[in-house]
Design a protein around this motif. Structure first.
Motif, PDB file in Angstrom:
ATOM      1  N   LEU A   1     -18.881  41.476  46.624  1.00 15.42           N
ATOM      2  CA  LEU A   1     -18.218  42.759  46.852  1.00 15.42           C
ATOM      3  C   LEU A   1     -18.965  43.519  47.945  1.00 15.42           C
ATOM      4  CD1 LEU A   1     -17.672  43.817  43.138  1.00 15.42           C
ATOM      5  CD2 LEU A   1     -16.149  42.485  44.616  1.00 15.42           C
ATOM      6  N   GLY A   2     -18.272  44.354  48.646  1.00 13.33           N
ATOM      7  CA  GLY A   2     -18.892  45.147  49.701  1.00 13.33           C
ATOM      8  C   GLY A   2     -18.328  44.788  51.053  1.00 13.33           C
ATOM      9  N   GLU A   3     -19.116  45.028  52.085  1.00 14.09           N
ATOM     10  CA  GLU A   3     -18.647  44.791  53.455  1.00 14.09           C
ATOM     11  C   GLU A   3     -18.352  43.321  53.711  1.00 14.09           C
ATOM     12  OE1 GLU A   3     -21.180  46.543  56.416  1.00 14.09           O
ATOM     13  OE2 GLU A   3     -21.362  48.406  55.272  1.00 14.09           O
ATOM     14  N   ARG A   4     -19.140  42.427  53.109  1.00 15.03           N
ATOM     15  CA  ARG A   4     -18.950  40.987  53.299  1.00 15.03           C
ATOM     16  C   ARG A   4     -18.570  40.354  51.970  1.00 15.03           C
ATOM     17  NH1 ARG A   4     -23.832  38.200  55.938  1.00 15.03           N
ATOM     18  NH2 ARG A   4     -22.320  36.518  55.756  1.00 15.03           N
ATOM     19  N   ASP A   5     -17.690  39.350  52.043  1.00 11.45           N
ATOM     20  CA  ASP A   5     -17.293  38.671  50.808  1.00 11.45           C
ATOM     21  C   ASP A   5     -17.885  37.270  50.696  1.00 11.45           C
ATOM     22  OD1 ASP A   5     -15.850  37.210  52.684  1.00 11.45           O
ATOM     23  OD2 ASP A   5     -13.887  37.634  51.802  1.00 11.45           O
ATOM     24  N   ASP A   6     -18.778  36.904  51.627  1.00  8.26           N
ATOM     25  CA  ASP A   6     -19.267  35.529  51.672  1.00  8.26           C
ATOM     26  C   ASP A   6     -20.739  35.380  51.305  1.00  8.26           C
ATOM     27  OD1 ASP A   6     -20.261  36.779  53.931  1.00  8.26           O
ATOM     28  OD2 ASP A   6     -19.762  35.133  55.298  1.00  8.26           O
ATOM     29  N   GLY A   7     -21.279  36.350  50.590  1.00  5.96           N
ATOM     30  CA  GLY A   7     -22.666  36.249  50.137  1.00  5.96           C
ATOM     31  C   GLY A   7     -22.772  35.365  48.905  1.00  5.96           C
ATOM     32  N   PRO A   8     -24.000  35.074  48.484  1.00  5.86           N
ATOM     33  CA  PRO A   8     -24.187  34.220  47.312  1.00  5.86           C
ATOM     34  C   PRO A   8     -23.827  34.938  46.008  1.00  5.86           C
ATOM     35  CG  PRO A   8     -26.320  34.919  48.190  1.00  5.86           C
ATOM     36  CD  PRO A   8     -25.275  35.426  49.126  1.00  5.86           C
ATOM     37  N   ILE A   9     -23.011  34.262  45.214  1.00 10.64           N
ATOM     38  CA  ILE A   9     -22.641  34.773  43.894  1.00 10.64           C
ATOM     39  C   ILE A   9     -22.372  33.564  43.000  1.00 10.64           C
ATOM     40  CG2 ILE A   9     -20.193  35.066  44.524  1.00 10.64           C
ATOM     41  CD1 ILE A   9     -20.295  37.613  42.676  1.00 10.64           C
TER      42      ILE A   9
END
Length: 172
Positions: free
Chosen positions: A43-51
């Protein structure tokens, strides 16, 4: 007067080792509960971070902690069939020795549904699915064989063993 309860939640952009550290802190420092979140994109500005996947994290959280209550704030009903979710929740309830708090909601992140090809529908559609899902999950947790006929979900003599540690079921 109800006493305040305190918890920790680490949601995204974290390594597994950082998650383990937060869970140990919650358990050893006396926090009442510890949480993860259920999303497939950050969530936030980028959707491609680690989760990481929420219910797998909850299983690891159950194995890493010994006293703090654990849960997902909040499981998106639209991501999993309720019978599969009921089974995962019972597994985590057993792994934790009966410390699971079961958070479930209608789902809201349209971008995740689009990316994964999951039906999104209107807010009303998602609320209707959530209502049926809660009935399905409760019946699987409490009945020897569960049958359900709804607009979105159907069960026919479904077996769901074992039952939760917490009786009649984890808090929803």
């Amino acid at each position: 007067m109800t006493s305040l309860r305190y918890g920790l939640k680490l949601s995204q952009n974290a390594t597994i080792e950082l998650y383990r550290t937060v869970w140990r802190i919650a358990d050893e420092a006396g926090f009442d509960h510890c949480w993860c979140m259920d999303h497939f994109a950050t969530l936030g500005e980028r959707d491609d971070g680690p989760i990481f996947e929420a219910w797998t994290l909850l299983a690891a959280m159950a194995a890493t902690t010994s006293r703090t209550r654990i849960g997902c704030a909040v499981t998106g009903n639209t991501y999993r069939h309720p019978a599969v979710l009921a089974k995962a929740a019972v597994t985590v309830d057993h792994l934790s020795g009966g410390r699971l708090e079961f958070g479930i909601g209608a789902g809201w992140a349209e971008n995740e549904h689009t990316m994964l090809g999951l039906p999104f529908g209107t807010a009303g559609d998602r609320a209707d699915r959530l209502e049926e899902a809660c009935q399905v999950i409760r019946s699987l947790w409490t009945q020897a064989r569960a049958s359900f006929t709804g607009q979105h979900y159907q069960l026919t003599g479904a077996v769901a063993e074992p039952k939760p540690v917490q009786q009649p079921h984890p808090p929803i």
